[in-house]
Structure formats: C-alpha cells, structure tokens
Write an enzyme that holds these catalytic residues in place. Structure first.
Site, mmCIF file in Angstrom:
data_model
loop_
_atom_site.group_PDB
_atom_site.id
_atom_site.type_symbol
_atom_site.label_atom_id
_atom_site.label_comp_id
_atom_site.label_asym_id
_atom_site.label_seq_id
_atom_site.Cartn_x
_atom_site.Cartn_y
_atom_site.Cartn_z
ATOM 1 N N HIS A 118 0.972 5.089 1.521
ATOM 2 C CA HIS A 118 0.327 5.902 2.551
ATOM 3 C C HIS A 118 1.000 7.278 2.589
ATOM 4 O O HIS A 118 2.240 7.350 2.606
ATOM 5 C CB HIS A 118 0.443 5.200 3.911
ATOM 6 C CG HIS A 118 -0.285 5.934 4.986
ATOM 7 N ND1 HIS A 118 -1.658 5.935 5.083
ATOM 8 C CD2 HIS A 118 0.169 6.736 5.986
ATOM 9 C CE1 HIS A 118 -2.020 6.685 6.107
ATOM 10 N NE2 HIS A 118 -0.944 7.188 6.668
ATOM 11 N N ASP B 242 -2.312 0.310 8.250
ATOM 12 C CA ASP B 242 -1.087 1.099 8.011
ATOM 13 C C ASP B 242 0.075 0.713 8.937
ATOM 14 O O ASP B 242 0.883 1.567 9.321
ATOM 15 C CB ASP B 242 -1.393 2.610 8.172
ATOM 16 C CG ASP B 242 -2.457 3.086 7.202
ATOM 17 O OD1 ASP B 242 -2.562 2.516 6.110
ATOM 18 O OD2 ASP B 242 -3.191 4.032 7.540
ATOM 19 N N SER C 25 4.992 6.681 2.309
ATOM 20 C CA SER C 25 5.577 5.364 2.616
ATOM 21 C C SER C 25 4.900 4.278 1.792
ATOM 22 O O SER C 25 3.691 4.336 1.552
ATOM 23 C CB SER C 25 5.345 5.005 4.089
ATOM 24 O OG SER C 25 5.750 6.045 4.953
ATOM 25 N N ASN D 259 0.849 -1.191 0.000
ATOM 26 C CA ASN D 259 0.000 0.000 0.000
ATOM 27 C C ASN D 259 0.882 1.237 0.000
ATOM 28 O O ASN D 259 2.025 1.194 0.456
ATOM 29 C CB ASN D 259 -0.875 0.001 1.267
ATOM 30 C CG ASN D 259 -1.817 1.197 1.315
ATOM 31 O OD1 ASN D 259 -2.376 1.605 0.282
ATOM 32 N ND2 ASN D 259 -2.011 1.777 2.491
#
Ligand code: GRF
Length: 186
Positions: free
Chosen positions: A107, A143, A134, A105
C-alpha cells in the site's frame, strides 16, 4: 499440498511491483500471476516471461463465482502465499478468512495513515514531510491488517502527487521483494 514458497501475485494493471517480485525473488518463486483485467499490461509481461497466468474479467461477474474460480487456480498451482500488487478489487470476507495469514499487500502510504486511494495527494495536502509505503497482511478490513514492513520517502518542496508517486514506487520495488522473502521464511 500448499507450499509457502509458491507465490501467486494478483494484479489489475501495470504490474511494476509484480515485476519486482519476479525479478528479485529469493526464497520464494512467483509461480502464478492472476488478474481480473484481460488487458492489464502486467499480464502481457508475465506471459512473455512464460510465467503461468490466470485471468477472468471480473466485470459483471458474481464475486463469489469469480473467487471460487480463482481459488481453484490457486489450488491447482499449489499456492502457499498470495501477494497483491495493484490488485484493485476488494476480496470478500469469505476469501480473506479462507486465506487468513497468507495474503499480503503493498500500500502506498505509511499505514495506518491514508488507507484507500489517492494516498500521495492526501499526504501532500495534509502538509506531511514524509510519505512511504507499507507491506501488510490482508484481512477483511481494507488496508488494516498487521504491517510487516515500511519504508519512508521524504516529501520534497514542490512535490506533486505524480512526482511523489514516482519516488514511492521506486521504494515499493525495493521493499516488497525483501518483505515477501522475510514473510515466507518466518
Ligand atoms: C502501487 O502503487 C501499489 O502500492 C498500489 O497500486 C500500485 C500498483 O502499481 N497498491 P503496479 O501495478 O505495481 O505498477
């Protein structure tokens, strides 16, 4: 057979990171764009590029059912790695366990700082001098998975959440394709 070079990008909206992943692909290929919002701008863009898409409006749909259907699409396309890019739905622990170590992912903060939403506003309000973005592994905790790559973006005097978001987004578009290429090659 799952092929790590075959990437599915999951989106819910604009899709600018998806576009960066497609346009700067190296060592991997985006072979599916999956979405939970039928009107997402990113979905229209992917269709225009003739990238295979899968979309099911997740509103009011049982999460397990929705994820089972997604999983089938991922298997049909022999997906090895999932890249979340502005995908605004929390995946279930069952799904993240099934795909453990194969979902990444992006972020918009320097994790572990500012998990969740409104990252730019929170960074400015805290008086930080740097923000950033990130790339991390997705686990069942939001996260919180291992960080694979980060880039810092200075916070300038007079920055608003919007102006900072714009600059961080540019950094995201450079970081994500590079980090994904390294992750696939690892
Ligand atoms: C990006 O800021 C990303 O970091 C966050 O959601 C936003 C998505 O933007 N997870 P886009 O849809 O990629 O343009």
């Amino acid at each position: 057979m799952r092929d790590p070079k075959r990437v599915a990008v999951l989106i819910s909206g604009r899709g600018s990171n998806m576009k960066a992943l497609v346009e700067q692909a190296s060592g991997y290929e985006v072979v599916l764009v999956a979405c939970n919002k039928p009107l997402a701008a990113g979905l229209q863009w992917a269709r225009k590029q003739a990238i295979p898409t899968w979309c099911w409006d997740s509103r009011g749909v049982d999460k397990a059912q929705w994820e089972t259907a997604l999983d089938e699409a991922l298997q049909d396309h022999r997906i090895g790695i999932i890249a979340l890019a502005g995908f605004m739905r929390i995946l279930s622990p069952e799904f993240t366990k099934r795909w453990a170590g194969r979902v990444v992912n992006i972020h918009p903060s320097l994790l572990p700082k500012y998990k969740g939403l409104e990252t730019h506003k929170r960074a400015i309000e805290a008086g930080d001098s740097v923000a950033g973005c990130s790339i991390h592994i997705v686990t069942e905790e939001l996260d919180a998975g291992d960080v694979l790559a980060q880039v810092e973006v200075p916070i300038l005097p007079g920055d608003t959440p919007e102006s900072l978001e714009e600059r961080v987004l540019e950094a995201e578009h450079q970081l994500y394709p590079k980090a994904l290429a390294e992750f696939v090659a690892r």
